[in-house]
Design a protein around this motif. Structure first.
Motif, short mmCIF file in Angstrom:
data_model
loop_
_atom_site.label_atom_id
_atom_site.label_comp_id
_atom_site.label_asym_id
_atom_site.label_seq_id
_atom_site.Cartn_x
_atom_site.Cartn_y
_atom_site.Cartn_z
N MET A 1 0.85 -1.17 0.00
CA MET A 1 0.00 0.00 0.00
C MET A 1 0.90 1.24 0.00
N ASN A 2 0.61 2.18 -0.88
CA ASN A 2 1.43 3.38 -0.93
C ASN A 2 0.97 4.41 0.09
N GLN A 3 1.78 5.45 0.24
CA GLN A 3 1.54 6.45 1.28
C GLN A 3 0.21 7.19 1.07
N SER A 4 -0.11 7.56 -0.19
CA SER A 4 -1.33 8.33 -0.41
C SER A 4 -2.58 7.49 -0.12
N SER A 5 -2.52 6.20 -0.38
CA SER A 5 -3.66 5.35 -0.07
C SER A 5 -3.81 5.16 1.44
N THR A 6 -2.69 5.10 2.15
CA THR A 6 -2.73 5.03 3.61
C THR A 6 -3.30 6.33 4.18
N ASP A 7 -2.86 7.47 3.64
CA ASP A 7 -3.38 8.76 4.10
C ASP A 7 -4.88 8.86 3.86
N GLN A 8 -5.33 8.40 2.69
CA GLN A 8 -6.75 8.44 2.36
C GLN A 8 -7.55 7.55 3.33
N THR A 9 -7.00 6.40 3.67
CA THR A 9 -7.66 5.49 4.62
C THR A 9 -7.77 6.16 5.98
N ASP A 10 -6.69 6.83 6.41
CA ASP A 10 -6.71 7.53 7.70
C ASP A 10 -7.74 8.66 7.70
N ILE A 11 -7.83 9.38 6.59
CA ILE A 11 -8.80 10.48 6.48
C ILE A 11 -10.22 9.94 6.56
N GLU A 12 -10.48 8.84 5.86
CA GLU A 12 -11.81 8.23 5.88
C GLU A 12 -12.16 7.72 7.28
N LYS A 13 -11.18 7.12 7.96
CA LYS A 13 -11.41 6.63 9.33
C LYS A 13 -11.75 7.79 10.26
N LEU A 14 -11.00 8.90 10.13
CA LEU A 14 -11.26 10.07 10.97
C LEU A 14 -12.64 10.65 10.68
N ARG A 15 -13.03 10.70 9.41
CA ARG A 15 -14.37 11.18 9.06
C ARG A 15 -15.45 10.30 9.69
N SER A 16 -15.24 9.01 9.62
CA SER A 16 -16.20 8.08 10.21
C SER A 16 -16.31 8.27 11.71
N LEU A 17 -15.16 8.43 12.36
CA LEU A 17 -15.15 8.65 13.81
C LEU A 17 -15.78 10.00 14.17
N LYS A 18 -15.61 10.99 13.30
CA LYS A 18 -16.22 12.29 13.55
C LYS A 18 -17.74 12.17 13.45
N ARG A 19 -18.24 11.40 12.49
CA ARG A 19 -19.69 11.17 12.39
C ARG A 19 -20.20 10.44 13.63
N LEU A 20 -19.43 9.49 14.12
CA LEU A 20 -19.81 8.76 15.34
C LEU A 20 -19.88 9.73 16.52
N THR A 21 -18.90 10.61 16.63
CA THR A 21 -18.86 11.60 17.71
C THR A 21 -20.07 12.53 17.62
N ALA A 22 -20.40 12.95 16.40
CA ALA A 22 -21.59 13.79 16.20
C ALA A 22 -22.85 13.03 16.60
N GLY A 23 -22.87 11.74 16.32
CA GLY A 23 -24.01 10.90 16.71
C GLY A 23 -24.19 10.84 18.22
N VAL A 24 -23.07 10.83 18.95
CA VAL A 24 -23.15 10.82 20.42
C VAL A 24 -23.69 12.16 20.91
#
Length: 118
Positions: A1-24
């Motif tokens: 996996m290259n760096q940009s794909s890892t960065d994109q995965t991290d960004i998506e994970k953070l977005r998902s966690l932010k939605r979860l936090t908003a849900g709380v």
């Protein structure tokens, strides 16, 4: 996996966690209308997923949300115990106002992608 794909995965994970936090935060708001059950559901989410937000700005939001629940539970208990003495209503009002304050502060910080500062 290259760096940009890892960065994109991290960004998506953070977005998902932010939605979860908003849900709380939404659970905390819904607690006003649905007699507290959503508040407990939100707290359960916080405790179950706390490891997922370690090291991110969302960690402060989870801490803030958990403290909000403890404050609410303590305030509601104190209100219930003192209602017969005429003091409970004032404790209840103060507790509800503090909950609104904490939800608004947390929500605004979350929407600004900032940690909650106490």
């Amino acid at each position: 996996m290259n760096q940009s794909s890892t960065d994109q995965t991290d960004i998506e994970k953070l977005r998902s966690l932010k939605r979860l936090t908003a849900g709380v935060y939404l659970c905390q708001v819904l607690a006003f209308a649905l007699a507290g059950l959503p508040l407990l559901i939100g707290a359960a989410i916080n405790f179950i997923r706390v490891d997922d937000v370690k090291g991110t700005f969302l960690e402060s939001h989870f801490d803030w949300q958990i403290k909000t629940v403890w404050i609410a539970l303590a305030g509601l208990a104190a209100s219930g115990l003192t209602f017969g003495f005429g003091v409970g209503i004032f404790i209840l009002i103060a507790t509800l106002m503090l909950m609104v304050y904490r939800i608004v502060i947390g929500w605004n910080a979350l929407n600004s992608d900032k940690p909650v500062s106490e």
